[in-house]
Structures are given as structure tokens and as C-alpha cells.
Design an enzyme around this catalytic site. Structure first.
Site, PDB file in Angstrom:
ATOM      1  N   ASN A   1     -35.711  29.813  43.294  1.00 12.29           N
ATOM      2  CA  ASN A   1     -36.993  29.163  43.567  1.00 12.29           C
ATOM      3  C   ASN A   1     -37.388  29.268  45.043  1.00 12.29           C
ATOM      4  OD1 ASN A   1     -36.616  28.288  40.957  1.00 12.29           O
ATOM      5  ND2 ASN A   1     -36.980  26.125  41.402  1.00 12.29           N
TER       6      ASN A   1
ATOM      7  N   SER B   1     -35.969  29.144  50.112  1.00 11.16           N
ATOM      8  CA  SER B   1     -36.558  29.652  51.360  1.00 11.16           C
ATOM      9  C   SER B   1     -35.507  29.637  52.462  1.00 11.16           C
ATOM     10  CB  SER B   1     -37.745  28.779  51.793  1.00 11.16           C
ATOM     11  OG  SER B   1     -38.787  28.898  50.866  1.00 11.16           O
TER      12      SER B   1
ATOM     13  N   ASP C   1     -42.630  22.663  37.605  1.00 12.24           N
ATOM     14  CA  ASP C   1     -41.521  22.479  38.528  1.00 12.24           C
ATOM     15  C   ASP C   1     -41.323  20.994  38.864  1.00 12.24           C
ATOM     16  OD1 ASP C   1     -39.546  23.497  40.238  1.00 12.24           O
ATOM     17  OD2 ASP C   1     -40.918  23.681  41.931  1.00 12.24           O
TER      18      ASP C   1
ATOM     19  N   HIS D   1     -34.574  21.618  50.032  1.00 15.43           N
ATOM     20  CA  HIS D   1     -35.986  21.982  49.949  1.00 15.43           C
ATOM     21  C   HIS D   1     -36.633  21.946  51.334  1.00 15.43           C
ATOM     22  CE1 HIS D   1     -35.627  20.602  45.638  1.00 15.43           C
ATOM     23  NE2 HIS D   1     -36.234  21.764  45.515  1.00 15.43           N
TER      24      HIS D   1
ATOM     25  N   HIS E   1     -32.512  26.046  43.835  1.00 12.73           N
ATOM     26  CA  HIS E   1     -33.719  25.486  44.452  1.00 12.73           C
ATOM     27  C   HIS E   1     -33.614  25.608  45.966  1.00 12.73           C
ATOM     28  CE1 HIS E   1     -35.867  23.365  41.091  1.00 12.73           C
ATOM     29  NE2 HIS E   1     -34.789  23.854  40.484  1.00 12.73           N
ATOM     30  N   GLY E   2     -34.747  25.407  46.626  1.00 11.61           N
ATOM     31  CA  GLY E   2     -34.750  25.416  48.094  1.00 11.61           C
ATOM     32  C   GLY E   2     -34.345  26.761  48.667  1.00 11.61           C
TER      33      GLY E   2
HETATM   34  O1  G3H Z   1     -38.666  23.969  43.200  1.00 15.78           O
HETATM   35  C1  G3H Z   1     -39.045  24.635  44.178  1.00 15.78           C
HETATM   36  C2  G3H Z   1     -38.104  25.236  45.090  1.00 15.78           C
HETATM   37  O2  G3H Z   1     -36.891  24.629  45.036  1.00 15.78           O
HETATM   38  C3  G3H Z   1     -38.667  25.694  46.387  1.00 15.78           C
HETATM   39  O3  G3H Z   1     -37.897  25.372  47.519  1.00 15.78           O
HETATM   40  O4  G3H Z   1     -39.828  25.298  49.041  1.00 15.78           O
HETATM   41  O5  G3H Z   1     -37.531  25.140  49.907  1.00 15.78           O
HETATM   42  O6  G3H Z   1     -38.351  27.285  49.006  1.00 15.78           O
HETATM   43  P1  G3H Z   1     -38.402  25.818  48.948  1.00 15.78           P
HETATM   44 ZN    ZN Z   2     -36.984  22.716  43.857  1.00 12.55          ZN
END
Ligand code: G3H
Ligand code: ZN
Length: 282
Positions: free
Chosen positions: A228, A209, A82, A178, A206-207
């Protein structure tokens, strides 16, 4: 079953309009938790290791553990590097057994990003390894403590980038950041739909969460095939560990403290998989 690459996992997802969870893992407890969830839900899964995971151990250690575990699994597992930003680390990971890598050139100029992405695509593809790259930029550091600017992806530029690089999956910036501790991202679905109409490769968010449950549920249908998630799992792990230690001051066996962390992270992974609709898709 053994490790497979991103195409083997994302192409079926694209065909059937679901998204697959890609989870950041840092240690053996995370690996156990994520694989247990995938096995129990009969779901394909992507395990990702970030730069900080590699500082904690190494591509060799992580690849050895995950490759061995994947052989025992009955569901498809992809091991993905990653946010790599240097060629050497990517080659080291491929040598160690990673089946997929992400080159993150999002802080570079367009031309430099294309040039560097193409370098790794050439090597990776010759070995059956898939490549994800990013155009636009999803801001903030992995730990959520630095405030990098988010630059939303421009649809025509995404199209050009995918054509110029021959990547297998494209990470786009459509409103996430992120390191978000709450599900408060404002997703630009209009931008996503414009991008989806212009490119054929699976798109990556991405990001995630920070993405609301209701929106996770529709991502697969809207053209995002890889979602992700890292920060949320770290939060569940640390909250569980904190509670366990606080509720038993005489606990001196760390394994006893870590087992509930595995269980809770695994529950959270299952929850996210159900939101994404990848359960039962192995
Ligand atoms: O590459 C990893 C992800 O984009 C994770 O993002 O930690 O905000 O869930 P996050
Ligand atoms: Zn990421």
C-alpha cells in the site's frame, strides 16, 4: 475488462512471487495517473480509497468513475475500500461496486476484531467481494500528523486471526508506519518470515511509502503480495503543483496546473510498480 476482486489479483502474485501496488486515490487526477501507469506497464493494479478520500467525495462517486474507467482497461483493476472501521460504510461501498474492502479493527481487542471482521466477511463473500483485515497495528494517521503507537504483529496471533476470520488477505505490522515522508522504515524480516510460514493468505504491507527501494524489490519474494502506497503520491502531487504555480504567476487555468501532477504521479506509480515487479504481469 471491468473490476475484479483481490483474490483474482493476489493469487497469481503469490504464485509467482511478486507484489502488486495498491495506491490511494483521492480525485480524478489520481485515478487517471494510476490507471495510465498500469496500462502503460501492463500491470495489475489496486486502487484504494481511504476515509479522507470519502470525505472529499463519496463511495458512490468514486465507484462510478473507477468502474467505468476499469471497463476500458486491458489490465486487471481492483477497487478496494481502505481502512474502513464501520459496517455501514463497507456495505455502502459494496453496493456502489467496490470489489474489495478492508476492515481495520486493529485498535480493537482481539475478540472484537474477530467478531467485526467475521460480520463483513459473511456479507462480502456472499457477493464475491474480498476482505482484508489487520492484526497488530501499523501506527500513525494517514496524514502522518498523529502519533499512534505501532504494535508489531505476533506470528501465532496472525495465524489464529486468519483461521478465525476466513479473510482473503491479512495486513500485518512489521515495522512500517503510515505517513512516512522518507524511506526510513526498519522492516522486521525475521517476523515476516515467521508469519509467512504460518499462514496461507496473501499478506499486506501498509505504510509502504516509507519502505526502501531495495526492500520493495524483495517484498513479493518474502511473502508480501499487496503493497500500500499513499503518502508518496500525495507528496509528488503537491510538490508538482507547488512548483507549477510558483514558476508561472500568470497561470489561472487550474487544468494547466493539474496536468503535470497527473504526469508526475503516473511516473512515480510506474517507478513503484517496477520496484515491486508487477509490471508485465497483467
Ligand atoms: O492504507 C494505506 C497505506 O497503508 C498507505 O501508507 O500513506 O504511508 O504510503 P502510506
Ligand atoms: Zn494503511
Amino acid at each position: 475488462m471491468g473490476l475484479i476482486n483481490l483474490n483474482d489479483i493476489l493469487k497469481p502474485a503469490q504464485k509467482s512471487n511478486y507484489a502488486v501496488g495498491a495506491f490511494n486515490v483521492y480525485n480524478i487526477e489520481d485515478i487517471t495517473a494510476v490507471l495510465k501507469a498500469a496500462q502503460e506497464l501492463n500491470s495489475p493494479v489496486i486502487l484504494m480509497t481511504s476515509n479522507s478520500a470519502l470525505e472529499h467525495s463519496s463511495v458512490e462517486d468514486l465507484a462510478a468513475i473507477i468502474t467505468r474507467r476499469a471497463k476500458e482497461m486491458e489490465v486487471p483493476v481492483c477497487l478496494h475500500l481502505d481502512h474502513a472501521n464501520d459496517f455501514e460504510t463497507m456495505v455502502k461501498a459494496i453496493d456502489a461496486g467496490y470489489t474489495s474492502v478492508m476492515f481495520d479493527g486493529s485498535s480493537l481487542s482481539y475478540d472484537k476484531n474477530v467478531e467485526k471482521t467475521k460480520e463483513i466477511v459473511k456479507v462480502a463473500h456472499s457477493l464475491g467481494v474480498t476482505v482484508e483485515a489487520e492484526i497488530g497495528r501499523v501506527g500513525k494517521s494517514e496524514e502522518g500528523d498523529e502519533d499512534f503507537e505501532t504494535i508489531l504483529s505476533v506470528p501465532n496471533e496472525v495465524k489464529k486471526f486468519v483461521n478465525d476470520t476466513d479473510i482473503d488477505a491479512c495486513a500485518i505490522a512489521i515495522g512500517t508506519q503510515h505517513g512516512m515522508q522518507t524511506q526510513a522504515a526498519e522492516i522486521d524480516f525475521e517476523r515476516l518470515s515467521q508469519i509467512r510460514d504460518l499462514v496461507e493468505v496473501p499478506l499486506v504491507l501498509h505504510g509502504s511509502s516509507g519502505v526502501k527501494d531495495e526492500e520493495l524489490k524483495i517484498m513479493g519474494n518474502k511473502g508480501i503480495q499487496k503493497v500500500n502506497i499513499g503518502t508518496r503520491l500525495k507528496r509528488v502531487f503537491t510538490d508538482t503543483l507547488r512548483d507549477k504555480l510558483a514558476s508561472n504567476k500568470n497561470l489561472h487555468n487550474h487544468i494547466t496546473a493539474l496536468n503535470p501532477c497527473i504526469d508526475e504521479v503516473s511516473k512515480e506509480v510506474k517507478y513503484k510498480m517496477k520496484m515491486l515487479g508487477c509490471n508485465g504481469k497483467a
